[in-house]
Design an enzyme around this catalytic site. Structure first.
Site, PDB file in Angstrom:
ATOM      1  N   CYS A  87       0.848  -1.203   0.000  1.00  0.00           N
ATOM      2  CA  CYS A  87       0.000   0.000   0.000  1.00  0.00           C
ATOM      3  C   CYS A  87       0.874   1.241   0.000  1.00  0.00           C
ATOM      4  CB  CYS A  87      -0.919   0.008   1.221  1.00  0.00           C
ATOM      5  SG  CYS A  87      -0.018   0.121   2.782  1.00  0.00           S
ATOM      6  N   ASP A 507      60.249  11.877  21.611  1.00  0.00           N
ATOM      7  CA  ASP A 507      60.083  11.047  22.792  1.00  0.00           C
ATOM      8  C   ASP A 507      61.186   9.985  22.718  1.00  0.00           C
ATOM      9  OD1 ASP A 507      58.823   9.673  25.005  1.00  0.00           O
ATOM     10  OD2 ASP A 507      58.122   8.220  23.514  1.00  0.00           O
TER      11      ASP A 507
END
Length: 826
Positions: A87, A507
């Site tokens: 639908c 680092d």
């Protein structure tokens, strides 16, 4: 309501009609005017727009706005077959589900045929995802056709080049007779007289009119359908210049041919050959440009091509071949020698020698044993093995790399701002100069024909394309080549910033050193045995992933020690750990932690200092407030780290090291590597202060770290460079990711940045110098002194050459070599 930054999301979409740098600014202006859209950035090389957009913005409105602006969104179609449609409410539900998907502009569902027609932004509609959305809404869907809607920029450029090639061949075939009829007589006077005697001037002009009109209406039609509407909108572009120039030459020639009485007798001449040759030469330039653009994205194409299409998987005890789209985490995949690994995972049985050069840039294959991680797209060189899939699709390392490269390639560098400001007014200014040129020569020149030729030459020789392509093409090729060398620019702007870096801070652990320390020393106080002390230390570290923790645990495993349970465990960033073992309070960490808790470490201080001076990192173990033991770990410097530091210094770059280790240990490593500036014993937040102090001494600063513990420092630096680990490449705080941990990757990143920026500066110099020098020449500035005048045909050739020159120069970046620590950066 005003949208916050958190409400916005990044969207990309391809635009049509992008022909020159002026189009970029106008498209960005049109995007910025749309409510809910901010920070638009348009890339001329990729014809792609990137914006920050509110989820509430309807993409259909964006499409309409860009259509009005003359730069329509390129769209594609997908068709789905639906089940369960009954639908009109079914129609609305499916349409709503489909239109909610990213990139979808419009979805139309036909109840009678149970089919959905979906219009989506080219390259953004995933057919399978759309089918899944419809299925999730309760209407099972399948894709009709091949569903291969993901736009490939290289294929688009190839298709564009093929179309231009056909147009060029037709234009050349029609133009050649016109050129021979008009110019042949000037080159061979006898031929000129024979033509006029045999055919007649008027007939010759009519033949040229027919052929030239065919050129303009056929192959050259693209310039008028785009350029004239842009001119009417008050936003002229490169096509507008070509359209005005060629139409002016054509219209003048038509009047001279069919209504000569309207012109002075001395001005009755035709320039059909100029209009035809201009269109042909510009089509030649566009064809060469499209071919070159296709090669700028070669790196992405190669990365995508590294993904295999199928995999052999164990399913229900049987070996079956499936598409990699159907692979799932946990699948067991069988690999044979020479095959590409289909996804990320873990080697579950067997042994392999894997070529990971496409990920790391390192040419030496890596031997993998059971339990080792393997990466999708890499090549199994020798040995058959099985792997357990851990990541598939968009979650794989290769997919992350592709996304990073695409993001960097689409970035707009700060240097582009100057270009944008110039190109925004470039075409209108050129049109104004052309009109002024005609007026000046009408007043002071020989005749109307001379004035027209000068004006048309000005229009044709101007080349905003070269200015617009100068930066994005170099960025595309440079970042693509960098990815092949194991360097990912997550942010395109880092490409320019890295070129200006004067200080590089590192680092220590895992960056300059191997990151795999070993326990070298264990000294205890009289009340403790080595075995008991090691058992407590290892128990405290058993939940930690820190390299030092792994060193202590490895030693305990080697001695076969059973570890007690730890309660109340707490990790103290930059200090150590604390917890309870069988009711005892245990501390393990640096001297700073002991001092903080009032533990007397003096009995072992001298030994700790000697260990630190030898380059080892000392740790103290305390139980119930009493010193129990001193442990030391050592981490070897990476091979090549010293040579990398020396190469940086040779380039005039200052080098510093920032570490949380004891000062003596950090200085020992620094001395070994040749680093003069060392900041030690700093907490992770202290690294930010250290960077600020270094920056205050002058110059742009880059920080190189592991991308996890060093996140604050990576974010603080002008350029954050993260050392990748092969499968941990999504380092959100870094601007640049070095997939391999090899020290020379830092030099490769610097080399890529410097070569790319040098290439951009060369392109910009050429583009600006070309226009600055040749527009006045086309206007006739040399004619009074030297009698030199540039013909429109030569102007068209020079204009085409300008764009091709810029693109060809950018493509040289494809051959950048990685740095192998044999001298300065590649």
């Amino acid at each position: 309501m005003t949208n916050t930054a958190h409400d916005l999301e990044e969207r990309r979409f391809p635009l049509g009609n992008m022909s020159c740098a002026g189009c970029v600014r106008r498209a960005e202006t049109a995007l910025a005017a749309i409510p809910g859209v901010s920070d638009p950035s348009v890339n001329l090389a990729t014809h792609e727009a990137r914006v920050m957009i509110s989820p509430s913005v309807d993409m259909e409105e964006v499409r309409k706005a860009m259509q009005r602006a003359g730069y329509p969104l390129r769209v594609s179609q997908i068709e789905l077959s639906l089940e369960g449609m009954s639908c009109a409410s079914c129609v609305r539900r499916v349409e709503a589900a489909l239109q909610a998907q990213p990139g979808v502009l419009r979805a139309t569902v036909n109840l009678a045929t149970s089919r959905a027609q979906i219009e989506h932004i080219a390259g953004q509609g995933d057919p399978l995802a759309l089918a899944a959305a419809a299925s999730a809404a309760g209407y099972p869907a399948t894709v009709l056709g091949d569903g291969a809607e993901a736009e490939d920029p290289q294929m688009r450029h190839h298709a564009e080049a093929q179309g231009l090639r056909g147009a060029l061949i037709l234009a050349a075939a029609l133009t050649l007779p016109v050129f021979i009829l008009e110019m042949g007589g000037h080159i061979v006077p006898a031929f000129h007289h024979w033509l006029h005697h045999q055919i007649g001037m008027q007939t010759l002009w009519i033949i040229q009119f027919v052929l030239t009109t065919a050129v303009l209406a056929g192959p050259g039609r693209r310039f008028y359908t785009t350029g004239l509407p842009a001119l009417m909108r008050g936003a002229p572009d490169m096509n507008s210049l070509v359209a005005i120039g060629t139409l002016a030459a054509w219209a003048y020639s038509v009047i001279a041919t069919f209504a000569p009485a309207l012109l002075p007798e001395t001005a009755r001449a035709v320039y059909f050959e100029a209009a035809a040759v201009i269109v042909t030469l510009i089509l030649l330039g566009r064809w060469l440009e499209a071919r070159a653009k296709g090669r700028t994205g070669a790196a992405i194409a190669r990365l995508v091509g590294m993904q295999p299409r199928v995999a052999r998987v164990v399913r229900e005890g049987q070996m079956v071949e499936i598409s990699i789209d159907d692979l799932r985490a946990g699948d067991i995949v069988q690999l044979r020698p020479g095959e590409r690994i289909p996804a990320d995972g873990t080697l579950s049985s067997g042994e392999a020698i894997i070529d990971e050069s496409m990920i790391t840039g390192e040419p030496i294959p890596v031997t993998k044993h059971e339990g080792a991680k393997v990466i999708g797209g890499t090549v199994n060189g020798a040995g058959a093995f099985r792997m357990t899939v851990s990541h598939t699709g968009a979650d794989t390392v290769l997919s992350q790399i592709i996304r990073m490269v695409e993001s960097a390639q689409g970035a707009k560098l700060p240097v582009q701002a100057l270009v944008d400001s110039v190109t925004m007014v470039f075409v209108p200014v050129v049109i104004g100069v052309a009109v002024l040129t005609v007026l000046v020569w009408l007043l002071f020149g020989p005749d109307l024909t001379f004035a027209l030729v000068a004006g048309v030459s000005v229009l044709i020789i101007a080349c905003p394309c070269a200015m617009g392509l100068a930066t994005p093409t170099s960025v595309m090729v440079g970042t693509g080549r960098a990815a092949e060398l194991g360097v990912l620019f997550r942010k395109g702007t880092a490409l320019q910033l890295l070129d200006k870096v004067q200080i590089v801070a590192f680092d220590k652990t895992g960056t300059l050193t191997e990151g795999r320390p070993i326990l070298t020393d264990l000294e205890t106080t009289p009340a403790w045995s080595n075995e008991d002390a090691l058992r407590l230390a290892a128990a405290m570290e058993q939940t930690s992933e820190h390299p030092i923790a792994r060193a202590i645990l490895t030693k305990a495993e080697e001695q076969g020690l059973s570890l007690p349970e730890v309660t109340g465990f707490k990790s103290l960033t930059g200090l150590g750990v604390r917890g309870q073992i069988k009711g005892q309070q245990v501390l393990l960490g640096a001297a700073r932690l002991m001092a903080q808790d009032g533990v007397d470490i003096s009995p072992l201080t001298d030994k700790a200092q000697s260990m630190a001076q030898a380059g080892r990192s000392p740790l103290y173990l305390a139980v119930d407030g009493q010193l129990a033991a001193l442990l030391a770990v050592a981490d070897k410097a990476k091979p090549g780290a010293r040579a990398m530091i020396a190469a940086l210094k040779a380039q005039g770059v200052r080098v510093a090291m920032i570490s949380g280790d004891a000062k003596a240990a950090a200085e020992a490593i620094g001395q070994e590597l040749g680093i003069d500036e060392i900041v030690a014993e700093v907490m992770p937040k202290g690294k930010v202060d250290a960077l600020q102090n270094l920056r205050a001494s002058g110059g742009k600063l880059a920080f190189v770290g592991d991308g996890i513990n060093d996140a604050p420092a990576l974010a603080e630096a002008d350029v954050g460079i993260a050392i990748g680990t092969g499968t941990d490449v999504a380092v959100e705080t870094a601007d640049v990711v070095l997939i391999s941990g090899a020290p020379e990757a830092v030099l490769t990143a610097l080399g890529v940045s410097r070569q790319t920026m040098r290439n951009i500066r060369q392109n910009l110099f050429w583009a600006f110098a070309y226009n600055t020098a040749l527009i006045p020449v086309a206007a006739g500035v040399l004619y009074p002194a030297f009698g030199l005048m540039l013909s429109p045909m030569l102007a068209a050739g020079a204009m085409a050459f300008s764009s091709v020159c810029v693109l060809s120069n950018a493509l040289r970046l494809r051959y950048m070599a990685p740095h192998r620590l044999k001298g300065t950066a590649a």
